[in-house]
Design an enzyme around this catalytic site. Structure first.
Site, mmCIF file in Angstrom:
data_model
loop_
_atom_site.group_PDB
_atom_site.id
_atom_site.type_symbol
_atom_site.label_atom_id
_atom_site.label_comp_id
_atom_site.label_asym_id
_atom_site.label_seq_id
_atom_site.Cartn_x
_atom_site.Cartn_y
_atom_site.Cartn_z
ATOM 1 N N HIS A 23 0.837 -1.202 0.000
ATOM 2 C CA HIS A 23 0.000 0.000 0.000
ATOM 3 C C HIS A 23 0.869 1.248 0.000
ATOM 4 C CE1 HIS A 23 -3.684 2.300 1.335
ATOM 5 N NE2 HIS A 23 -2.723 3.133 1.712
ATOM 6 N N GLU A 24 1.818 1.315 0.933
ATOM 7 C CA GLU A 24 2.658 2.505 1.045
ATOM 8 C C GLU A 24 3.612 2.635 -0.134
ATOM 9 O OE1 GLU A 24 2.071 4.762 3.157
ATOM 10 O OE2 GLU A 24 0.630 3.644 4.349
ATOM 11 N N HIS A 27 1.901 4.224 -3.111
ATOM 12 C CA HIS A 27 1.820 5.685 -3.033
ATOM 13 C C HIS A 27 3.123 6.321 -3.508
ATOM 14 C CE1 HIS A 27 -2.020 5.915 -1.114
ATOM 15 N NE2 HIS A 27 -1.640 5.408 0.054
#
Length: 227
Positions: A23-24, A27
């Site tokens: 997820h990170e 980004h």
């Protein structure tokens, strides 16, 4: 008892770390590709979970909630730094950067569902453990995707909303960012306690998170051929 605790930890730790790490990293990768190298320069565009985990928010708090069989799973990772001024089109690109994390979790959920087809091919000793990991990965990734798309900053959904809404609506919403987590805690944790004290069902977590998660789970199970 100790063996049970270790087993529970073993089938939740890996899915949580993978879900948060991807997820990170998503980004940071999208921000980098759209013109902001901040996360890349800080080593955050990586699948190394040590770069993303927050000791309290990623490890201690979720572990406590799982072991206590809490009705909600809550936690956080180190936020990926993004300098939106360095993006090619800051307002538009902010939407892409914010949406990258939840979309990655949806993809991981689908991959976990597809991988369940391989479990019968494994030795019996490993099959149950792998199946539990994959099922937990499926649920965790869906919860992360739905939770993060709540349209309230600093969550990803809030940034998406700020990028898409007209200024008269976007600016007041953006100003809520400093209070966003407090509002979320009040809604999901304190509201149910308040509701029970006055005889009302204020299980907002169920309404906002688990209802969409159940819908997405049914869709993924169907498209993965698990029905």
């Amino acid at each position: 008892m100790v063996e049970q605790i270790l087993y529970i930890a073993s089938v939740w730790t890996l899915p949580v770390l993978i879900a948060i790490t991807f997820h990170e990293a998503a980004h940071g990768w999208v921000a980098w590709r759209l013109g902001d190298p901040t996360a890349k320069a800080l080593g955050r565009v990586t699948f190394n979970p040590l770069r993303h985990i927050d000791p309290v928010g990623t490890v201690i708090l979720p572990a406590m909630l799982v072991l206590m069989r809490a009705p909600i799973l809550f936690g956080w990772a180190k936020p990926v730094p993004v300098d939106f001024r360095r993006l090619g089109n800051p307002r538009r690109d902010m939407v892409f950067v914010a949406a990258a994390g939840p979309l990655t979790n949806l993809l991981l959920a689908y991959v976990a569902a597809l991988s369940l087809h391989l479990v019968p091919l494994l030795p019996d000793v490993a099959a149950q453990w792998v199946a539990h990991n994959l099922r937990n990965a499926l649920i965790i990734n869906l919860i992360l995707a739905v939770f993060n798309m709540i349209p309230l900053p600093p969550l990803d959904g809030g940034r998406v909303a700020v990028g898409l809404l007209p200024d008269p609506l976007a600016m007041p919403l953006a100003r809520l960012e400093r209070f966003g987590l407090l509002i979320i805690l009040a809604i999901f944790i304190f509201a149910p306690f308040l509701g029970r004290s006055v005889g009302l069902n204020l299980d907002i977590f169920r309404w906002i998170i688990m209802v969409p998660v159940d819908f997405l789970l049914s869709a993924i199970v169907l498209f993965a051929g698990l029905a």
